[in-house]
Design an enzyme around this catalytic site. Sequence first.
Site, PDB file in Angstrom:
ATOM      1  N   ASP A  63       0.829  -1.216   0.000  1.00  0.00           N
ATOM      2  CA  ASP A  63       0.000   0.000   0.000  1.00  0.00           C
ATOM      3  C   ASP A  63       0.863   1.265   0.000  1.00  0.00           C
ATOM      4  OD1 ASP A  63      -2.289  -1.443  -0.010  1.00  0.00           O
ATOM      5  OD2 ASP A  63      -2.942  -0.944   2.020  1.00  0.00           O
ATOM      6  N   ASP A 112      -9.395  27.429 -40.149  1.00  0.00           N
ATOM      7  CA  ASP A 112      -8.912  26.178 -39.558  1.00  0.00           C
ATOM      8  C   ASP A 112      -9.928  25.607 -38.583  1.00  0.00           C
ATOM      9  OD1 ASP A 112      -6.449  25.968 -40.857  1.00  0.00           O
ATOM     10  OD2 ASP A 112      -5.539  27.417 -39.500  1.00  0.00           O
ATOM     11  N   GLY A 171      -8.645  14.996 -42.614  1.00  0.00           N
ATOM     12  CA  GLY A 171      -9.017  13.927 -43.535  1.00  0.00           C
ATOM     13  C   GLY A 171      -8.020  13.693 -44.644  1.00  0.00           C
ATOM     14  N   MET A 172      -7.601  14.739 -45.351  1.00  0.00           N
ATOM     15  CA  MET A 172      -6.693  14.568 -46.477  1.00  0.00           C
ATOM     16  C   MET A 172      -5.323  14.107 -46.004  1.00  0.00           C
ATOM     17  SD  MET A 172      -6.436  14.361 -49.594  1.00  0.00           S
ATOM     18  CE  MET A 172      -8.071  14.978 -49.987  1.00  0.00           C
TER      19      MET A 172
END
Length: 505
Positions: A36, A291, A426-427
């Site tokens: 502990d 952006d 994504g790209m």
Amino acid sequence: MKLAYWMYAGPAHIGTLRIATSFKNVHAIMHAPLGDDYFNVMRSMLERERDFTPVTASVVDRKVLGRGSQDKVVTNIVRKDQEEAPDLIVLTPTCTSSILQEDLQNFVARAQEQSKADVLLADVNHYRYNEFTAADRTLTQIVSYYIEKLAGNLPARSEKPTANILGISTLGFHNHHDCRELKQLLADLGVEVNVVAPEGCSVHDIQKMPSAWFNVVPYRELGRGAAEYLQRQTGQPLIDITPMGILQTARFIRAVQQILNTQGARVEYEEYIRSQTLFVSQAAWFSRSIDCQNLQGKRAVVYGDLTHAAAMTRILAREMGVRVVWAGTFCKYDAEWFKAEVADLCDEVLISDDHAEVGDRIAAAEPAAIFGTQMERHIGKRLNIPCGVISSPIHIQNFPVGYRPFLGYEGTNQIADLVYNSFTLGMEDHLLEVFGGHDTKEVITKTMTAQSDLEWDEAATRELAKIPGFVRSKVKRNTEKFARESGRDKITLEVMYAAKEAAGA
């Protein structure tokens, strides 16, 4: 008590030790069996401090079990009093040693007779409280102990506006950076900081607390109990608004303005809020940039402690236009507050401390990004979903050496960076796959707990991998939905094409 290999909140004694080791010249005695006593190692590893962790384990071994713990515990307290000369010694059992049902208050009374330091037994039920509730309770206990020593002879209110900051502690999420930013924010408003507790605070400083005009409690989890105690005893108002994000920071500043004007000062902060929002903080400008507009409508999930999960949900939904599919917390003890805070900002609310359930909910939601704890970071890596860490529990990379606050106007800049960098564009994702980028991952076709009733054959999996990453999850989700509705248990190329036709693509 339950057996688990991951816990979002530690046991009660961790909370007590966090408070004791945050104070200056306070020593903790942990009455516990071997196993502990990992707090010293954990704190030494994570906190970048030069001093040793002031915690001593009074080990429960077979000799102690045979003849009782009193002599050993009292001896350890007296020895540490002589060696370290602390102002306060805090004794805490652990969940395991609490089973012995010993009269530890009697041990403390005996040790107090032989010690120059004050000796306190942490007033915590180790089976009812977790790390956060125990920490708040221990801080309240220590504050009340030293305020009561004043016997009503409270110090006079300071001439200039001052404030106490309650709840900054060791092992907190970016607490040191947040404290520095809060001090700067209050200084800009003409408010001096009287006492910061417990981090870096002497127990004697507690008796200076009543001279402040008000108390600031930046975190829901820690400090509220002490602030409410001071409000009852001294009449000090408290501000429990977390200044995280542009909107909440402005709300916090207006709360300071209201309190100061109520107490006789004449202040007006609207021009300060305007200039900070428009010209100093980059977050407001960023939220209107192209952006950030690319993030609008993106799907995210948020999970963490009460303070950071609620604040992050508000920032994503109201300041950045990100759709929060669900927001959750592991702090089940304050579920009603959390639901009230986020119910209008997300589609669903999750109250759970089961990491497997959280993982399955993330896998089912298929968000574009996760904002969570260290565990959600692991889950995100398995599911190939980016994750921004916004809450404890955390590992070493979230104890940065550089300045990284989450509160105040500089905090808004840090959060804007975190949010934007957490989404995979994504790209970018597609190009990495086309050119064999280092981020290419295998297609994941099952939930976190592998309970999917559908199997993808090799040809269908290859075909799915050819689909650009930014639409792949949607195709996968629609295909599996079509397969279930048509009673298929295996997805082949034919099923994929049929699903495509059914979707009208």
